[in-house]
Motif scaffolding. Structure first.
Motif, PDB file in Angstrom:
ATOM      1  N   LEU A  12     -19.962  27.949  88.672  1.00  0.00           N
ATOM      2  CA  LEU A  12     -19.095  28.583  89.759  1.00  0.00           C
ATOM      3  C   LEU A  12     -19.303  27.693  91.047  1.00  0.00           C
ATOM      4  N   GLU A  65     -15.851  31.930  98.491  1.00  0.00           N
ATOM      5  CA  GLU A  65     -14.781  31.910  97.490  1.00  0.00           C
ATOM      6  C   GLU A  65     -15.322  32.207  95.810  1.00  0.00           C
ATOM      7  N   SER A 114     -15.392  35.373  93.294  1.00  0.00           N
ATOM      8  CA  SER A 114     -14.992  35.156  91.940  1.00  0.00           C
ATOM      9  C   SER A 114     -16.082  35.424  91.212  1.00  0.00           C
ATOM     10  N   GLU A 130      -8.391  37.269  86.245  1.00  0.00           N
ATOM     11  CA  GLU A 130      -7.332  37.289  87.004  1.00  0.00           C
ATOM     12  C   GLU A 130      -6.076  37.094  86.314  1.00  0.00           C
TER      13      GLU A 130
END
Length: 729
Positions: free
Chosen positions: A196, A203, A207, A217
Motif C-alpha cells: 500500500l 491516503e 485505503s 471501492e
C-alpha cells in the motif's frame, strides 16, 4: 433450508436436554447409513458455535455450558471485549485472546463473574467461530530469509515466508492474506497481496481501513453490466403514479451532497398543515435478488470517509437516476401527513409518485433566509451584521417564490419538535467537527457542524415520515426492518447515577425509566462547564440503536413505532421498507410469504447493523487520520484545552480548534494523578485540581497514526483555570 430447520429444532430440544451424537441421530430420525454425512453436519454446527460438545460426549447449548458467543473488539492487541446483547460486556485479557482478531465471532468462557465493587466480567476465547477478515493490514519487516508483519490490534506478528514477500520492503504498509491463524506453537502465516505504500501517507492509511474490513471501492463487473441494462425511459411508468410535478417541492441538503434522497413540501390547511415527504424510489430500479440488490445488501450502507465516499449503489444510481436533482422528472415514494395545529396526525397517505424538484436548496441557504427574516426589521445592527444581512437578502430574493412555504415549514417543524419534546424525546447537543480538505486532500479547515433551523426542520420531517410508515406496517402486520433503540441497561444506569450524583444530579426511580428523565438533565446542564461530559456519559449509558425484524420501539425518540424509510440511496434498510410498503399497497401478503420475509429480515437486520457499525468506525478513524496529519507539524506548540472526559489511564481534552487530544496520565509526569472517584486530575506539587469543563494549558507531545491519538501533557509553567465569565470575554 431443511438443515436450518433441523438445527433450529435441535437447539429448541437442547434447551431442556443434552444428547450424544447417537441420540441426536435418533432424535432427528436420520438414517444410520448416512452417519458420516450427519457427523460432518453436527461437527460444522459445533465449529460455528451453534452447539457445544462437553467432555462427557454430550451436546448442549453454549450458553448452558457457561459460554458466550459474539463479536470481539480488540484494542491495541493487549485486551478485548465481548459485547453480548442484553448482558454485561466480558473483558478478555491479552493472554486469553488466543488467535482472535478484532471483529471475529468467538466463543468465550467466562472465568470471573463480576463481584461487588467490580463490574467487570473476565473470560477467555475458547474458539474462533468466524473470521471477520481474510486480509489484514500491517507494517512489514524483513529478516534474513523471511519477513513478518506487525498488525494493529493483534498480539502476534504474521510470519511471511521468503516466496510470499512479493517485493515488500521493511517499513512498507502491506495487505496480507492469512492462510494459517496460528496456534500454541506457531505464529499466524500469510502472504503479501498488496503493497500500500508509506505508513505515514494518509491516503494509504485510509485505503488500509477499507482493506481491513474487506470493503471494495469498485463495483463488480456483473453489477455494472446490470446497471447498463437499466431502462432510463420513464414515459411508460409516469402514468401509473400520482403526479406531483406542479407542486413547489424542494430538496434541502448539505452543499456538498450529491445523493439527494428526500424532497419536501408543506402547505397550510384549514385544520393545520399538510406535509408531503417524497423519497427517491430506489426500488423502481433495484429489484429484489438482482446483482445490484445483492451488492447493496453486502455493503449495507454508504460510507462517508473524510476524503471519499464509498456508495451503497453505483454513482449512476446514487448521484443521477435516483437522486432528486432539480428540474428532472424523478420516481418517488411519497408519504402525505395531515397535522392539526398542535401537531397531532389527523390522517396520512402513502403512494408512488413522480416529482420535479423546483429548487436544490442547501441548509446554509435556508438558514440564511430565516436569519434575514428574523433581522430585516432591526435598526441597531453593527457594520458586520449589516454586511451579513445584505448577503442573506440576496439568497432571500433568489428564492422569494418559495419563502412563504419555507416559513410554513418552520412553523410546522416547531410544532412537531414541541410534540416530540413533550413525549420525552432526547435531543443531545454534542458538538461534532467537520474536516474540510483542499484539492490536495490536506486539511484546509476544521469547523463545527452546524445544526440550524434548516437541519432540524428536515430531521423533524424525516422522523415524522419514518414514524407513520412504521405504525402502518406494524398494525397491518407487514414484515419490515425496524430501527430499534432499546431501554438502557439497568447496571449502566446505576453506574451513570453514581457519577451524576457527584455533579449534583440524579435519575429518580430507575425501575420506571423514561427518556424524558434524561432530557431534563440535558436541559439543566446545557451551557454548564460539566455539561459536555454529562451529555457524553448519558449517551454512553444508552444502548446502541440497531436494526431488527421486530418493532421494539425507539427509546431515544420516545417513539412506539420507528423505522428508516427516508434514505434508500444510502441505507439498505430503507430499500427493504420501500419494497414492503409498496407490496402492502399493491396486494395482500399471505401468511406463508410473511413468514418467509420475517425469517429473511432477521438475517438482513443483523447484517446491516454490523455494516453500520463498521461504517461509523471507518468514518471516525478516517477523520482521526487527517487530524493527526494536521497536528504533526504542531508538536511542541501550546494550546488551551478544555477537559471533556476521564478514565483511570487517560484524560480527554478538546483544543480551541475542537480537536480531541489525550493526556496519558500513567506514562507522563507522576505528580499529575487521576482521582477516579471525583472525576478530577490533581497536581500533587501544587494541590490544584481540574475537573470537567476546566481549561488547562497543554503542550502537544505526539501525533501517532499507530496509536491513533494526539498526545498532550499539562504545560507546568502556566496552568490556567479559567472561569466561565472570563471564557466569555
Amino acid at each position: 433450508m431443511k438443515i436450518e430447520k433441523e438445527l433450529k429444532y435441535l437447539k429448541q430440544v437442547l434447551q431442556e436436554y443434552e444428547f450424544t451424537f447417537q441420540e441426536i441421530l435418533q432424535l432427528m430420525d436420520w438414517s444410520p447409513k448416512k452417519r458420516k454425512l450427519y457427523k460432518q453436519i453436527v461437527n460444522a454446527w459445533e465449529e460455528n458455535g451453534e452447539i457445544y460438545l462437553k467432555r462427557n460426549g454430550k451436546y448442549t447449548l453454549p450458553e448452558k455450558a457457561g459460554l458466550l458467543k459474539g463479536e470481539i473488539s480488540i484494542a491495541n492487541g493487549s485486551f478485548g471485549f465481548l459485547d453480548v446483547q442484553g448482558e454485561k460486556s466480558v473483558f478478555i485479557p491479552g493472554p486469553f485472546l488466543n488467535t482472535a482478531m478484532d471483529g471475529d465471532t468467538v466463543i468465550v468462557r467466562v472465568l470471573k463473574e463480576n463481584v461487588q465493587g467490580d463490574r467487570k466480567r473476565e473470560g477467555e476465547v475458547l474458539q474462533v467461530v468466524k473470521r471477520n477478515r481474510e486480509v489484514v493490514v500491517g507494517i512489514f519487516e524483513h529478516n534474513m530469509s523471511f519477513g513478518f508483519v506487525r498488525v494493529k490490534n493483534s498480539r502476534k506478528d504474521i510470519y511471511i515466508s521468503k516466496k510470499k514477500i512479493k517485493g515488500a520492503k521493511t517499513g512498507d504498509l502491506v495487505a496480507v492474506k492469512v492462510y494459517f491463524w496460528g496456534d500454541d506453537t506457531r505464529k499466524p502465516e500469510g502472504e503479501v497481496v498488496s503493497i500500500l505504500g508509506d505508513p505515514q501517507d494518509t491516503e494509504a492509511l485510509i485505503s488500509s481501513l477499507l482493506i481491513s474490513e474487506g470493503i471494495q471501492e469498485k463495483f463488480p463487473g456483473e453489477v455494472l453490466k446490470e446497471l447498463d441494462r437499466l431502462d432510463e425511459d420513464l414515459s411508460s411508468e409516469i402514468p401509473n403514479r400520482r403526479d406531483l410535478r406542479d407542486l413547489d417541492i424542494i430538496t434541502i441538503d448539505g452543499a456538498d451532497a450529491k445523493d439527494l434522497d428526500d424532497a419536501v413540501y408543506v402547505e397550510k390547511t384549514e385544520d393545520g398543515y399538510k406535509l408531503i415527504v417524497s423519497i427517491a424510489d430506489v426500488s423502481y430500479y433495484v429489484k429484489e435478488g438482482t446483482e445490484l440488490d445483492n451488492e447493496a445488501l453486502k455493503r449495507g450502507n454508504s460510507i462517508y470517509l473524510v476524503d471519499r465516499v464509498i456508495p451503497m449503489l453505483p454513482r449512476k444510481l446514487s448521484n443521477n437516476l435516483c437522486s432528486l436533482n432539480p428540474d428532472e422528472d424523478k420516481m418517488t415514494f411519497s408519504v402525505e401527513i395531515d397535522f392539526d395545529e398542535k401537531g397531532k396526525v389527523l390522517k396520512n397517505n402513502f403512494y408512488k409518485s413522480v416529482i420535479k424538484s423546483k429548487f436544490r436548496m442547501t441548509y446554509d441557504g435556508v438558514n440564511q433566509i430565516y436569519d434575514y427574516i428574523d433581522n430585516r426589521e432591526k435598526t441597531d445592527l453593527s457594520e458586520k451584521e449589516i454586511e451579513k444581512l445584505e448577503e442573506n437578502k440576496k439568497v432571500f430574493e433568489k428564492y422569494e417564490k418559495i419563502v412563504p412555504m419555507l416559513q410554513e415549514m418552520l412553523k410546522l417543524s416547531h410544532i412537531i419538535r414541541g410534540t416530540k419534546k413533550r413525549r420525552g424525546s432526547i435531543d443531545f447537543e454534542l458538538p461534532e467537527i467537520k474536516v474540510v480538505l483542499d484539492q490536495n486532500k490536506l486539511v484546509k479547515d476544521i469547523v463545527l457542524r452546524s445544526r440550524g433551523e434548516a437541519e432540524r426542520l428536515i430531521e423533524d420531517f424525516m422522523v415524522a415520515a419514518n414514524e407513520v410508515v412504521a405504525e402502518k406496517l406494524f398494525w397491518e402486520e407487514i414484515p419490515a426492518i425496524y430501527r430499534v433503540h432499546e431501554d438502557p441497561d439497568k447496571e449502566k444506569l446505576k453506574a451513570l447515577n453514581e457519577t451524576l450524583v457527584k455533579f449534583g444530579f440524579s435519575i429518580k426511580n430507575l425501575d420506571e425509566i423514561h427518556p424524558g428523565k434524561f432530557q431534563t438533565i440535558i436541559d439543566r446542564t446545557t451551557g454548564l462547564p460539566e455539561g459536555y461530559l454529562i451529555h457524553k456519559l448519558i449517551l454512553r449509558a444508552m444502548q446502541r440503536a440497531r436494526y431488527a425484524n421486530k418493532n421494539l420501539g425507539h427509546f431515544g425518540l420516545a417513539s412506539k413505532y420507528y423505522l428508516h424509510f427516508t434514505s434508500p440511496i444510502r441505507r439498505y434498510s430503507d430499500l427493504v421498507v420501500h419494497r414492503m410498503l409498496g407490496r402492502s399497497l399493491e396486494k395482500f401478503i399471505n401468511d406463508k410469504d410473511k413468514s418467509k420475509y420475517f425469517g429473511e429480515f432477521d438475517v438482513v437486520a443483523s447484517a446491516i447493523s454490523r455494516t453500520e457499525r463498521v461504517a461509523d468506525k471507518l468514518e471516525e478513524d478516517s477523520v482521526k487520520i487527517k487530524l493527526i496529519e494536521y497536528m504533526q507539524d504542531k508538536i511542541g506548540k501550546t494550546y488551551i484545552a478544555r477537559l471533556s472526559g476521564m478514565n483511570k489511564n487517560k484524560v480527554f481534552m478538546e483544543l480551541e480548534n475542537h480537536i480531541e487530544v489525550v493526556y496519558n496520565v500513567n506514562v507522563t509526569r507522576d505528580h499529575f494523578v487521576y482521582d477516579e472517584e471525583n472525576f478530577k486530575i490533581i497536581n500533587t506539587n501544587t494541590n490544584e485540581t481540574y475537573t470537567m469543563g476546566n481549561t488547562i494549558k497543554v503542550v502537544v507531545t505526539g501525533a501517532s497514526y499507530e496509536k491513533m491519538e494526539i498526545e498532550v501533557i499539562p504545560y507546568e509553567e502556566e496552568i490556567l483555570k479559567i472561569e466561565d465569565d472570563e471564557d466569555e470575554e
